[in-house]
Design a protein around this motif. Structure first.
Motif, PDB file in Angstrom:
ATOM      1  N   PHE A 289      33.190  33.124  32.575  1.00 24.48           N
ATOM      2  CA  PHE A 289      32.364  32.510  31.535  1.00 24.48           C
ATOM      3  C   PHE A 289      31.855  33.470  30.457  1.00 24.48           C
ATOM      4  CE2 PHE A 289      31.552  29.327  35.010  1.00 24.48           C
ATOM      5  CZ  PHE A 289      32.240  28.290  34.402  1.00 24.48           C
ATOM      6  N   TYR A 290      31.660  34.749  30.818  1.00 25.87           N
ATOM      7  CA  TYR A 290      30.952  35.630  29.891  1.00 25.87           C
ATOM      8  C   TYR A 290      31.687  36.890  29.433  1.00 25.87           C
ATOM      9  CZ  TYR A 290      27.210  32.723  31.734  1.00 25.87           C
ATOM     10  OH  TYR A 290      26.458  31.661  32.129  1.00 25.87           O
ATOM     11  N   ALA A 291      32.754  37.295  30.102  1.00 29.88           N
ATOM     12  CA  ALA A 291      33.367  38.583  29.785  1.00 29.88           C
ATOM     13  C   ALA A 291      34.250  38.563  28.543  1.00 29.88           C
ATOM     14  CB  ALA A 291      34.176  39.096  30.978  1.00 29.88           C
ATOM     15  N   TYR A 292      34.768  37.399  28.197  1.00 32.90           N
ATOM     16  CA  TYR A 292      35.739  37.313  27.107  1.00 32.90           C
ATOM     17  C   TYR A 292      35.306  36.289  26.068  1.00 32.90           C
ATOM     18  CZ  TYR A 292      38.732  39.743  30.439  1.00 32.90           C
ATOM     19  OH  TYR A 292      39.241  40.648  31.324  1.00 32.90           O
ATOM     20  N   PRO A 293      35.703  36.498  24.808  1.00 33.08           N
ATOM     21  CA  PRO A 293      35.440  35.466  23.791  1.00 33.08           C
ATOM     22  C   PRO A 293      36.139  34.162  24.189  1.00 33.08           C
ATOM     23  CG  PRO A 293      36.182  37.507  22.757  1.00 33.08           C
ATOM     24  CD  PRO A 293      36.375  37.672  24.245  1.00 33.08           C
ATOM     25  N   GLU A 294      35.531  33.039  23.839  1.00 28.01           N
ATOM     26  CA  GLU A 294      36.098  31.733  24.182  1.00 28.01           C
ATOM     27  C   GLU A 294      37.537  31.633  23.683  1.00 28.01           C
ATOM     28  OE1 GLU A 294      35.031  27.027  23.630  1.00 28.01           O
ATOM     29  OE2 GLU A 294      33.433  28.508  23.424  1.00 28.01           O
ATOM     30  N   GLY A 295      38.409  31.110  24.542  1.00 23.89           N
ATOM     31  CA  GLY A 295      39.811  30.930  24.184  1.00 23.89           C
ATOM     32  C   GLY A 295      40.694  32.128  24.517  1.00 23.89           C
ATOM     33  N   THR A 296      40.086  33.250  24.905  1.00 22.41           N
ATOM     34  CA  THR A 296      40.864  34.438  25.257  1.00 22.41           C
ATOM     35  C   THR A 296      41.404  34.298  26.674  1.00 22.41           C
ATOM     36  OG1 THR A 296      39.429  35.824  23.893  1.00 22.41           O
ATOM     37  CG2 THR A 296      40.763  36.955  25.538  1.00 22.41           C
ATOM     38  N   GLN A 297      42.689  34.552  26.841  1.00 24.05           N
ATOM     39  CA  GLN A 297      43.286  34.532  28.171  1.00 24.05           C
ATOM     40  C   GLN A 297      43.399  35.961  28.673  1.00 24.05           C
ATOM     41  OE1 GLN A 297      46.883  32.287  28.530  1.00 24.05           O
ATOM     42  NE2 GLN A 297      45.944  30.405  27.809  1.00 24.05           N
ATOM     43  N   ALA A 298      42.993  36.162  29.922  1.00 25.43           N
ATOM     44  CA  ALA A 298      43.021  37.504  30.498  1.00 25.43           C
ATOM     45  C   ALA A 298      43.150  37.416  32.012  1.00 25.43           C
ATOM     46  CB  ALA A 298      41.745  38.254  30.120  1.00 25.43           C
ATOM     47  N   ASN A 299      43.473  38.539  32.612  1.00 25.83           N
ATOM     48  CA  ASN A 299      43.576  38.626  34.062  1.00 25.83           C
ATOM     49  C   ASN A 299      42.311  39.244  34.647  1.00 25.83           C
ATOM     50  OD1 ASN A 299      46.169  37.560  34.212  1.00 25.83           O
ATOM     51  ND2 ASN A 299      47.124  39.563  34.022  1.00 25.83           N
ATOM     52  N   ILE A 300      42.004  38.822  35.852  1.00 27.12           N
ATOM     53  CA  ILE A 300      40.910  39.377  36.643  1.00 27.12           C
ATOM     54  C   ILE A 300      41.534  39.800  37.967  1.00 27.12           C
ATOM     55  CG2 ILE A 300      38.714  38.888  37.790  1.00 27.12           C
ATOM     56  CD1 ILE A 300      38.393  36.547  35.717  1.00 27.12           C
ATOM     57  N   GLU A 301      41.214  40.999  38.406  1.00 26.68           N
ATOM     58  CA  GLU A 301      41.765  41.492  39.667  1.00 26.68           C
ATOM     59  C   GLU A 301      40.655  41.602  40.706  1.00 26.68           C
ATOM     60  OE1 GLU A 301      43.566  45.225  38.681  1.00 26.68           O
ATOM     61  OE2 GLU A 301      45.021  44.298  37.344  1.00 26.68           O
ATOM     62  N   LEU A 302      40.996  41.230  41.926  1.00 29.41           N
ATOM     63  CA  LEU A 302      40.068  41.370  43.037  1.00 29.41           C
ATOM     64  C   LEU A 302      40.810  42.063  44.172  1.00 29.41           C
ATOM     65  CD1 LEU A 302      37.275  40.812  44.271  1.00 29.41           C
ATOM     66  CD2 LEU A 302      38.142  38.564  44.989  1.00 29.41           C
ATOM     67  N   GLN A 303      40.301  43.222  44.540  1.00 30.84           N
ATOM     68  CA  GLN A 303      40.889  43.982  45.643  1.00 30.84           C
ATOM     69  C   GLN A 303      39.925  43.953  46.819  1.00 30.84           C
ATOM     70  OE1 GLN A 303      41.257  47.866  43.920  1.00 30.84           O
ATOM     71  NE2 GLN A 303      43.180  47.387  42.888  1.00 30.84           N
ATOM     72  N   ALA A 304      40.482  43.926  48.008  1.00 30.20           N
ATOM     73  CA  ALA A 304      39.677  43.969  49.229  1.00 30.20           C
ATOM     74  C   ALA A 304      40.297  44.975  50.178  1.00 30.20           C
ATOM     75  CB  ALA A 304      39.639  42.593  49.883  1.00 30.20           C
ATOM     76  N   LYS A 305      39.432  45.739  50.808  1.00 30.11           N
ATOM     77  CA  LYS A 305      39.925  46.646  51.842  1.00 30.11           C
ATOM     78  C   LYS A 305      38.868  46.782  52.925  1.00 30.11           C
ATOM     79  CE  LYS A 305      38.563  50.881  49.498  1.00 30.11           C
ATOM     80  NZ  LYS A 305      38.970  52.138  48.926  1.00 30.11           N
ATOM     81  N   SER A 306      39.337  46.991  54.138  1.00 28.49           N
ATOM     82  CA  SER A 306      38.432  47.113  55.269  1.00 28.49           C
ATOM     83  C   SER A 306      38.947  48.151  56.248  1.00 28.49           C
ATOM     84  CB  SER A 306      38.284  45.774  55.987  1.00 28.49           C
ATOM     85  OG  SER A 306      37.453  45.928  57.119  1.00 28.49           O
ATOM     86  N   ASP A 307      37.996  48.894  56.794  1.00 23.07           N
ATOM     87  CA  ASP A 307      38.318  49.854  57.852  1.00 23.07           C
ATOM     88  C   ASP A 307      37.892  49.307  59.221  1.00 23.07           C
ATOM     89  OD1 ASP A 307      35.560  50.000  57.818  1.00 23.07           O
ATOM     90  OD2 ASP A 307      35.463  52.104  57.211  1.00 23.07           O
ATOM     91  N   GLY A 308      37.510  48.021  59.247  1.00 20.17           N
ATOM     92  CA  GLY A 308      37.057  47.406  60.487  1.00 20.17           C
ATOM     93  C   GLY A 308      35.542  47.449  60.651  1.00 20.17           C
TER      94      GLY A 308
END
Length: 135
Positions: free
Chosen positions: A51-70
Motif C-alpha cells: 500500500f505505501y512503498a510505491y507510487p500508485e500504479g507501479t508494479q514491483a516485486n517484494i521478496e520474503l526470505q525465511a531461514k531457521s536453525d531450529g
C-alpha cells in the motif's frame, strides 16, 4: 531450512504469503498459535509495502526470505520502494480507543510484540526488514 518467495505488490498476493508461512510452519512443526501470529506479522508488513512503498500504479516485486536453525526463525522482507524504517515509528497506544487513535502504527506495534527482534536497514536501494522469532 531456507525458503524464499517473490510476490507482486498486489493485495491478492497476500494469499501466497499465507501459504508460504503455512508451509514453513508445517516443515518446522510450529503450533497453530505460532503460525497464526507469524501470518499476522507477515500480512501486516507485506501489506504495508503493497500500500505505501510505491507510487500508485507501479508494479514491483517484494521478496520474503525465511531461514531457521531450529531455534530461531528469521524473515527478511525486501522491497525497492521508498525508504521507510518502521522501527523508528512510535508505537501506537493499545489502550487508546480505536476510534480516537490516529491511523497507522498498530501494525509495527503488533510485529514488535510478536517477534523477538525487529531491525531495518536500507541497502543498495532496498528496504530490508529483518524479523526474528524464537521457536
Amino acid at each position: 531450512m531456507k525458503k524464499e518467495i517473490t510476490i507482486k505488490n498486489q493485495v491478492g498476493e497476500l494469499e501466497r504469503v499465507n501459504q508460504f508461512i503455512e508451509e514453513i510452519g508445517e516443515e518446522l512443526g510450529l503450533d497453530f498459535e505460532m503460525r497464526m501470529n507469524l501470518n499476522l506479522v507477515m500480512e501486516e508488513m507485506v501489506s504495508n509495502v503493497i500500500f505505501y512503498a510505491y507510487p500508485e500504479g507501479t508494479q514491483a516485486n517484494i521478496e520474503l526470505q525465511a531461514k531457521s536453525d531450529g531455534k530461531e526463525l528469521t524473515f527478511v522482507l525486501s522491497d525497492g520502494g521508498k525508504a521507510f524504517d518502521p522501527t523508528l515509528k512510535d508505537d501506537a497506544d493499545p489502550d487508546v480507543n480505536p476510534i480516537d487513535r490516529e491511523i497507522g502504527g498498530m501494525g509495527i506495534y503488533i510485529v514488535k510484540n510478536i517477534m523477538n527482534k525487529v531491525s531495518y536497514q536500507r541497502l543498495e536501494g532496498k528496504n530490508l526488514l529483518t524479523m526474528t522469532k524464537k521457536i
